[in-house]
Design an enzyme around this catalytic site. Structure first.
Site, mmCIF file in Angstrom:
data_model
loop_
_atom_site.group_PDB
_atom_site.id
_atom_site.type_symbol
_atom_site.label_atom_id
_atom_site.label_comp_id
_atom_site.label_asym_id
_atom_site.label_seq_id
_atom_site.Cartn_x
_atom_site.Cartn_y
_atom_site.Cartn_z
ATOM 1 N N ARG A 59 0.910 -1.079 -0.180
ATOM 2 C CA ARG A 59 -0.066 -0.132 0.172
ATOM 3 C C ARG A 59 1.015 1.319 -0.153
ATOM 4 N NH1 ARG A 59 -3.085 -3.629 3.177
ATOM 5 N NH2 ARG A 59 -1.589 -2.897 5.098
ATOM 6 N N GLU A 96 5.383 -10.470 14.966
ATOM 7 C CA GLU A 96 4.872 -10.896 16.359
ATOM 8 C C GLU A 96 5.498 -12.584 16.486
ATOM 9 O OE1 GLU A 96 1.038 -9.974 16.977
ATOM 10 O OE2 GLU A 96 0.882 -11.126 18.957
HETATM 11 P P1 AMP Z 1 3.974 -2.348 11.748
HETATM 12 O O1 AMP Z 1 5.394 -2.958 11.116
HETATM 13 O O2 AMP Z 1 3.640 -2.937 13.060
HETATM 14 O O3 AMP Z 1 4.320 -1.051 11.969
HETATM 15 O O4 AMP Z 1 3.085 -2.435 10.757
HETATM 16 C C1 AMP Z 1 2.934 -1.768 9.450
HETATM 17 C C2 AMP Z 1 2.559 -2.463 8.312
HETATM 18 O O5 AMP Z 1 1.238 -3.166 8.632
HETATM 19 C C3 AMP Z 1 1.777 -1.445 7.571
HETATM 20 O O6 AMP Z 1 2.340 -1.574 6.149
HETATM 21 C C4 AMP Z 1 0.478 -1.599 7.453
HETATM 22 O O7 AMP Z 1 -0.294 -1.653 6.252
HETATM 23 C C5 AMP Z 1 0.118 -2.886 8.024
HETATM 24 N N1 AMP Z 1 -1.113 -2.749 9.262
HETATM 25 C C6 AMP Z 1 -0.456 -3.001 10.685
HETATM 26 N N2 AMP Z 1 -1.553 -2.485 11.566
HETATM 27 C C7 AMP Z 1 -2.573 -2.432 10.781
HETATM 28 C C8 AMP Z 1 -3.928 -2.074 11.197
HETATM 29 N N3 AMP Z 1 -4.627 -1.978 12.318
HETATM 30 N N4 AMP Z 1 -4.772 -1.702 10.073
HETATM 31 C C9 AMP Z 1 -4.340 -1.777 8.745
HETATM 32 N N5 AMP Z 1 -3.151 -2.180 8.414
HETATM 33 C C10 AMP Z 1 -2.129 -2.515 9.464
#
Ligand code: AMP
Length: 176
Positions: A59, A96
């Site tokens: 995205r 995770e």
């Molecule tokens: P992180 O590495 O935990 O910051 O996760 C980021 C990636 O996971 C991004 O590319 C988001 O598209 C996706 N993502 C994580 N949590 C969500 C959420 N609650 N809603 C939508 N996309 C999420």
């Protein structure tokens, strides 16, 4: 602030697993004015001129590509492993459960080029921090990361700030 755009994000509970509130940007993309405003506001929030916009698969590509014209910058793709045809450099990061890897073409940037990092959402920041390590390993001058959405309670934006990155997001949602 940006409540008009926030109203265009759809929340889907318990996707992809129980307890996650999925912040769905596809409804924002479907709205011509909302998408245009998203890009205009991200462009306005950009620090100084940049040479390249690095978008995180998948995205992040949408927003990085749309910002390229107004910022007069190229687009650098940060991809999942096994998708890029040329020689790559990689960075691993913890999930995770298990590990993931982000890669870029090793010759995608010239050391010293100014790069803006872009993704749709920052949660724990694991993906974005791996992207920062990868881009800096390649010699990028990286001062700022922009997201459409921040989930501040998950701490990702603060973790990036600790790495001397200015973090800007248009929208913020409470919780996970
Ligand atoms: P992180 O590495 O935990 O910051 O996760 C980021 C990636 O996971 C991004 O590319 C988001 O598209 C996706 N993502 C994580 N949590 C969500 C959420 N609650 N809603 C939508 N996309 C999420």
């Amino acid at each position: 602030m940006n409540d008009d755009l926030k109203a265009l994000i759809r929340t889907i509970p318990d996707f992809p697993k129980p307890g996650i509130q999925f912040r769905d940007i596809t409804t924002l993309l479907l709205d011509a004015g909302g998408f245009a405003q998203t890009i205009a506001r991200m462009a306005a929030a950009t620090l100084g001129p940049v040479d390249l916009i690095a978008g995180i698969e998948a995205r992040g590509f949408i927003f990085a590509a749309a910002l390229a014209a107004p910022l007069n910058a190229g687009v650098l793709l940060l991809r999942k492993d096994g998708k890029l045809p040329g020689a790559t450099i990689a960075e691993d990061y913890a999930l995770e459960y298990g590990e993931d890897r982000i890669v870029m073409h090793e010759d995608a940037l010239v050391p010293g080029q100014r790069v803006l990092l872009v993704d749709d959402l920052i949660a724990t920041g694991g993906t974005a921090r791996a992207a920062v390590r990868l881009l800096r390993k390649a010699g990028a001058e990286l001062r700022q990361a922009q997201f459409v959405i921040d989930l501040p309670e998950l701490g990702g934006a603060d973790a990036l700030r600790a790495e001397k990155i200015q973090v800007d997001s248009l929208l913020s949602f409470a919780g996970h």
